[in-house]
Write a protein that holds these residues in place. Structure first.
Motif, mmCIF file in Angstrom:
data_model
loop_
_atom_site.group_PDB
_atom_site.id
_atom_site.type_symbol
_atom_site.label_atom_id
_atom_site.label_comp_id
_atom_site.label_asym_id
_atom_site.label_seq_id
_atom_site.Cartn_x
_atom_site.Cartn_y
_atom_site.Cartn_z
ATOM 1 N N TYR A 116 115.768 -56.346 -34.099
ATOM 2 C CA TYR A 116 116.031 -56.428 -32.566
ATOM 3 C C TYR A 116 115.305 -55.039 -31.974
ATOM 4 C CZ TYR A 116 119.774 -59.672 -33.678
ATOM 5 O OH TYR A 116 120.502 -60.721 -33.844
ATOM 6 N N ARG A 117 114.051 -55.134 -32.278
ATOM 7 C CA ARG A 117 113.117 -54.105 -31.550
ATOM 8 C C ARG A 117 113.211 -53.964 -30.191
ATOM 9 N NH1 ARG A 117 109.839 -55.765 -36.559
ATOM 10 N NH2 ARG A 117 109.787 -54.049 -37.940
ATOM 11 N N LYS A 118 113.134 -54.985 -29.508
ATOM 12 C CA LYS A 118 113.208 -55.069 -28.042
ATOM 13 C C LYS A 118 114.484 -54.226 -27.573
ATOM 14 C CE LYS A 118 110.366 -59.191 -26.911
ATOM 15 N NZ LYS A 118 110.276 -60.489 -26.235
ATOM 16 N N GLY A 119 115.395 -54.528 -27.861
ATOM 17 C CA GLY A 119 116.777 -53.817 -27.583
ATOM 18 C C GLY A 119 116.568 -52.297 -27.940
ATOM 19 N N ARG A 120 116.391 -52.013 -29.173
ATOM 20 C CA ARG A 120 115.995 -50.655 -29.750
ATOM 21 C C ARG A 120 114.781 -49.864 -28.714
ATOM 22 N NH1 ARG A 120 115.487 -50.384 -36.009
ATOM 23 N NH2 ARG A 120 117.619 -51.233 -36.858
ATOM 24 N N ARG A 122 114.278 -50.361 -25.620
ATOM 25 C CA ARG A 122 114.990 -50.029 -24.294
ATOM 26 C C ARG A 122 116.099 -48.899 -24.572
ATOM 27 N NH1 ARG A 122 114.995 -55.921 -23.822
ATOM 28 N NH2 ARG A 122 116.980 -56.043 -24.740
ATOM 29 N N LEU A 123 116.601 -48.871 -25.572
ATOM 30 C CA LEU A 123 117.604 -47.996 -25.856
ATOM 31 C C LEU A 123 117.030 -46.421 -25.775
ATOM 32 C CD1 LEU A 123 120.567 -47.392 -26.752
ATOM 33 C CD2 LEU A 123 119.976 -47.570 -29.031
ATOM 34 N N ILE A 124 115.820 -46.370 -26.332
ATOM 35 C CA ILE A 124 115.332 -45.031 -26.509
ATOM 36 C C ILE A 124 114.053 -44.680 -25.451
ATOM 37 C CG2 ILE A 124 115.317 -44.955 -28.858
ATOM 38 C CD1 ILE A 124 112.587 -45.564 -29.451
ATOM 39 N N SER A 125 114.074 -45.878 -24.436
ATOM 40 C CA SER A 125 112.933 -45.448 -23.368
ATOM 41 C C SER A 125 113.224 -44.430 -22.341
ATOM 42 C CB SER A 125 112.899 -46.973 -22.588
ATOM 43 O OG SER A 125 112.215 -46.668 -21.212
ATOM 44 N N TYR A 126 111.999 -43.482 -22.026
ATOM 45 C CA TYR A 126 112.334 -42.385 -21.325
ATOM 46 C C TYR A 126 112.472 -42.810 -19.911
ATOM 47 C CZ TYR A 126 111.600 -37.580 -19.975
ATOM 48 O OH TYR A 126 112.055 -36.242 -19.516
ATOM 49 N N SER A 127 111.897 -43.717 -19.279
ATOM 50 C CA SER A 127 111.900 -43.924 -18.103
ATOM 51 C C SER A 127 112.714 -45.174 -17.884
ATOM 52 C CB SER A 127 110.456 -43.995 -17.352
ATOM 53 O OG SER A 127 109.730 -44.991 -17.946
ATOM 54 N N HIS A 128 112.906 -46.212 -18.641
ATOM 55 C CA HIS A 128 113.751 -47.643 -18.473
ATOM 56 C C HIS A 128 114.762 -47.668 -19.216
ATOM 57 C CE1 HIS A 128 110.907 -48.430 -15.199
ATOM 58 N NE2 HIS A 128 109.916 -48.162 -15.983
ATOM 59 N N ARG A 130 118.177 -48.086 -21.311
ATOM 60 C CA ARG A 130 119.251 -49.209 -21.142
ATOM 61 C C ARG A 130 120.261 -48.867 -22.364
ATOM 62 N NH1 ARG A 130 117.700 -55.248 -20.092
ATOM 63 N NH2 ARG A 130 119.962 -55.666 -20.129
ATOM 64 N N LEU A 131 121.313 -48.209 -21.943
ATOM 65 C CA LEU A 131 122.094 -47.437 -23.175
ATOM 66 C C LEU A 131 123.427 -48.644 -23.445
ATOM 67 C CD1 LEU A 131 122.350 -45.021 -24.680
ATOM 68 C CD2 LEU A 131 124.157 -44.249 -23.173
ATOM 69 N N GLU A 132 122.772 -49.527 -24.278
ATOM 70 C CA GLU A 132 123.724 -50.823 -24.644
ATOM 71 C C GLU A 132 123.702 -50.777 -26.282
ATOM 72 O OE1 GLU A 132 121.487 -54.083 -23.107
ATOM 73 O OE2 GLU A 132 122.372 -53.671 -21.019
ATOM 74 N N GLN A 133 124.890 -50.995 -26.624
ATOM 75 C CA GLN A 133 124.968 -51.264 -28.251
ATOM 76 C C GLN A 133 124.183 -52.248 -28.748
ATOM 77 O OE1 GLN A 133 127.423 -49.721 -30.606
ATOM 78 N NE2 GLN A 133 125.976 -50.430 -31.727
ATOM 79 N N GLN A 134 123.455 -51.913 -29.715
ATOM 80 C CA GLN A 134 122.544 -52.695 -30.472
ATOM 81 C C GLN A 134 123.245 -53.347 -31.477
ATOM 82 O OE1 GLN A 134 119.577 -53.636 -29.185
ATOM 83 N NE2 GLN A 134 120.456 -52.466 -27.358
ATOM 84 N N PRO A 135 122.915 -54.442 -32.193
ATOM 85 C CA PRO A 135 123.934 -55.031 -33.533
ATOM 86 C C PRO A 135 123.739 -54.121 -34.599
ATOM 87 C CG PRO A 135 122.334 -56.648 -32.318
ATOM 88 C CD PRO A 135 121.886 -55.548 -31.764
ATOM 89 N N THR A 136 124.803 -53.976 -35.276
ATOM 90 C CA THR A 136 124.950 -52.928 -36.280
ATOM 91 C C THR A 136 124.165 -53.401 -37.595
ATOM 92 O OG1 THR A 136 126.939 -54.003 -37.304
ATOM 93 C CG2 THR A 136 127.204 -52.387 -35.470
#
Length: 347
Positions: A116-120, A122-128, A130-136
């Motif tokens: 799930y690299r796309k979600g990760r 977005r999670l660590i993006s500096y400007s965009h 998206r603080l969303e829970q990723q699959p564990t």
């Protein structure tokens, strides 16, 4: 007809391998006729060798015996002799990809983990961001098994019985724990500095704990040059501190000790997952990383973690990137009292 026999591949890191334990245990319990072999590095043997009657462990020395393409081909030949019927790659790195390719060419049923690299990203993006829970990791491992035809519901308590590991196996000074005695684990280091609570502030945590609970025993977990120096200093200053590496020389016995702690204080590191594997509550401290990346310890309560809600967090999935602010505010802004309050809930 071949007996169903699944190969589960997860070479490293220690925390990620530990997170496979609840999934493998649940698979073993829900499919008792299924043979399960876990392929990993030598350190993981204590996690799996007594986990369930239908689970076995296979060690792979990737630095020497099975190094390089020649070594991986030798490992593959050894694996094919085991008559596997399904291959679960829970790692998805170059070595496991090569083995996967060999198995696929020979028409084995092979599946691998989705990271799930796309979600990760977005999670660590500096400007965009998206603080969303990723699959564990537990969910991602389970997805692989489901694709192979083995869906699992994860039910797991500990690798030991409910009363914990056998204390009689430990050195004499650790063989007994009084009914009202308080044992606290402290694991203050991690692989990356962006995940390490400042040591001077951690020392304040120790000082406050000892002031409140002078009879408590504080067990210092970790091995390495930094750990050795810090732990020697703390053990000489505080009689309540016990340097675990000076008494115990193998991981299995460390896990026995961990299973009798009232609570473990750990960074987002391997010790969080080791304690989780033996049903010990963990007060986990998070800096550059974030539990939303999917690496929270098994069975740990969200209320037990300690973190600062900064807009820049998380800036890294694994903690291996430099702090963009340059001040590690995500760690330095955590007050020792905050950690103490979390610990008090368990003692």
């Amino acid at each position: 007809m071949k007996k169903e026999h699944i190969l589960i591949i997860r070479f490293s890191a220690i925390g990620d391998v530990a997170m496979a334990v609840p999934v493998v245990y649940s698979l073993a319990m829900q499919y008792p006729k299924l043979r399960i072999t876990v392929l990993s590095r030598a350190f993981a043997r204590p996690f799996f060798e007594n986990l369930a009657p239908n689970v076995s462990f296979m060690e792979a020395d990737l630095k020497h015996e099975y190094h390089g393409i020649k070594g991986l081909n030798a490992l593959y030949r050894r694996l094919t002799a085991k008559n596997f019927t399904a291959i679960a790659d829970l790692h998805n790195v170059l070595r496991s990809e090569f083995l996967r390719m060999r198995f696929s060419l020979d028409r084995f049923h092979v599946e691998h983990i989705n990271k799930y690299r796309k979600g990760r990203k977005r999670l660590i993006s500096y400007s965009h961001k998206r603080l969303e829970q990723q699959p564990t990791s537990f969910q991602k491992y389970s997805e692989v098994l489901a694709k192979l035809g083995y869906p699992v519901d994860i039910h797991f308590h500990s690798i030991f019985p409910y009363e914990g590991g056998d204390l009689s196996l430990l050195p004499d000074s650790l063989k007994q724990k009084g009914e009202k005695e308080v044992w606290i684990g402290i694991a203050p280091y991690a692989a990356h500095d962006t995940k390490v609570y400042p040591i001077e502030q951690m020392k304040q945590v120790l000082t406050m704990l000892i002031e409140r609970h002078p009879d408590a025993r504080l067990f210092l977990f970790g091995r390495g040059e930094r750990e050795e120096q810090t732990f020697d200093e703390w053990a000489s200053e505080f009689s309540q501190c016990v340097k675990v590496s000076s008494l115990i020389d193998n991981l299995r016995l460390e896990l026995v000790l961990m299973s009798h702690l009232n609570v473990m204080v750990s960074m987002d590191s391997a010790n969080m997952h080791l304690a989780s594997m033996v049903a010990t509550p963990v007060v986990s401290i998070w800096g550059a990383t974030h539990p939303y990346a999917g690496f929270m310890g098994w069975g740990q309560e969200p209320d037990s973690l300690v973190q600062v809600p900064l807009a820049c967090r998380p800036c890294s999935i694994y903690g291996n990137k430099p702090c963009k602010r340059g001040d590690l505010a995500c760690l330095t802004q955590i007050a020792p009292e905050t950690i103490i309050d979390k610990i008090e809930k368990y003692i």
